[in-house]
Design an enzyme around this catalytic site. Structure first.
Site, PDB file in Angstrom:
ATOM      1  N   ASP A 157       1.192  -0.992   0.172  1.00 23.11           N
ATOM      2  CA  ASP A 157       0.490  -0.163   0.096  1.00 23.11           C
ATOM      3  C   ASP A 157       1.010   1.422  -0.074  1.00 23.11           C
ATOM      4  OD1 ASP A 157      -2.277   1.260   0.693  1.00 23.11           O
ATOM      5  OD2 ASP A 157      -1.978   1.451   2.148  1.00 23.11           O
TER       6      ASP A 157
ATOM      7  N   ASP B  71      -0.535   5.307   0.140  1.00 19.76           N
ATOM      8  CA  ASP B  71      -0.513   5.894   1.588  1.00 19.76           C
ATOM      9  C   ASP B  71      -1.198   5.318   3.114  1.00 19.76           C
ATOM     10  OD1 ASP B  71      -0.946   8.698  -0.533  1.00 19.76           O
ATOM     11  OD2 ASP B  71      -2.356   6.820  -1.491  1.00 19.76           O
TER      12      ASP B  71
END
Lengths: 267, 267
Positions: free
Chosen positions: B13, B15
């Site tokens: 991932d 953010d």
């Protein structure tokens, strides 16, 4: 109560009934004058939460309709009265426009300095809304603010057609926070009726509500025992009106028909 | 699969995991380099739908992380692929930003000239959204457009704290139109996994997904059989992690712990 002569008071929706956007609907001014000549009390009665009564007064006066501020009930005003009565020591963050702030300040509702410091979030129509405004409101609710909405209409009749209303803006906040509005002030709630009846001082059965919305105007009329008259100049067309399962006493092409027609023939 | 040595691929991932806002999370660069040195395949894997893979590549490169466009899977890209595959002759209206439009154009998705002419509405994060943008999207759906959302996360970790995400923007349109999104492309859906697996060419059980979101990263990992590693540098704190009812293989203070710790001790 199907005869206009027995009616003493008129609750008159504004958008889609008297105006379409900024355009005065044909015959509205004349009907209002005739109603007054015949001794009917008129209350302008709108779910608009982004304008103040002063602003609505100006708009009506500019269109040639004489009106006092006290003859106008808006969800902005009713929301401000609700907060003054129920949350006198609490502060509010506003997701809305200057007209709402004007009513809140007149009712001496405290405005929070930061979203995260607010006890309450007041949501209304905001035609100049930005992402930053949505984000501030989101932060207020995430930090614990309760949600009060001026109304929850999904759309309103703008000059360019139906436009997204508070229902959408409120939906953004509710969806992102998993919190529902604690209170929706506008039609068809009792908050609006209570404020209207304080001004009119008449029994509901002596009043007609005229408006363009099935879900707010007509539903409210049925719920509180008013005679109802739907106009087709706003958000509802004849097909929708005819398939409506609630009570509709009259379906009128426009407000202009209110005096000129024998209402019974319109059934 | 609880040992990093057995892991061949990392779905990472962005953010809240690699960056917080524009700020690179301490140790992220070094961990990525170490993983690559150890022969792990890395795929950056984000629900961000408002940027293109080109833009994400630039951001990572500027932070000193070398990456190819093909090593990045974003919901903007996956939404564009979805439309190209399933609606090749249809036109879309975009409630989103330039990064999404870039991916749609690269996938040769036709952009509608007017909201009311669109067959589809593509909704994404839009940090410069205005009321007019919401209203255009509303008009598209009212005129019959089906809703495709890049993702439905309620918030994302911005520099200034959690900020309202697509879940809110989509909620506005859904609430005002009484229509639900037909498809939500982003994590935890199979659309994202399918695109990731095309690139990685590994079995899920040979991969770990590392991310900050329980609802998208960890839920997806569990659903599709990945090892899961939650980081606490984004939208989830330890308390939320510990009360999570789904499967969490590892809880890490940050991505920096991914290589340096015996993961078993973190259980």
């Amino acid at each position: 109560m199907k005869n206009l002569e027995e009616i003493k008071g008129v609750l008159m929706d504004i958008d889609g009934t008297v105006f379409r956007g900024n355009h005065l609907i044909k015959g509205a001014k004349e009907v209002i004058e005739e109603l007054r000549t015949n001794g009917k009390k008129i209350l302008f009665f709108s779910n608009r939460g982004n304008i103040s009564r002063r602003m609505a007064t100006d708009k009506l006066m500019k269109a040639g309709i004489s009106v006092e501020k006290e003859e106008i009930i808006l969800s902005s005003y009713v929301a401000a009265q609700f907060l003054r009565t129920n949350y006198p020591t609490k502060s509010a963050w506003v997701l809305g426009e200057i007209g709402l702030i004007e009513e809140l300040e007149e009712a001496e509702v405290q405005i929070a300095k930061k979203p995260t410091e607010a006890d309450l979030l007041v949501v209304s129509l905001h035609e100049h809304l930005t992402y930053a405004d949505l984000n501030d409101a989101f932060k207020a609710v995430r930090a614990g603010a309760r949600i009060i909405a001026t109304n929850s209409d999904k759309s309103f009749p703008a000059e360019t057609g139906e436009a997204i209303d508070v229902g959408g803006i409120l939906g953004a906040i509710e969806s992102a926070t998993n919190r529902r509005a604690d209170v929706v002030v506008g039609k068809p709630s009792h908050f609006m009726v209570d404020e209207a009846m304080k001004q009119l001082r008449l029994e509901p059965e002596k009043c007609v509500i005229i408006g363009d919305s099935l879900g707010s105007d007509m539903a409210m009329g049925e719920l509180f025992g008013f005679t109802t008259a739907l106009v087709l100049t706003g958000g509802t067309n004849r097909e929708q009106a005819e398939s409506y399962s609630g009570r509709l006493d009259f379906i009128l092409p426009s407000i202009a028909s209110l005096c000129n027609t024998d209402l019974k023939e319109e059934m």
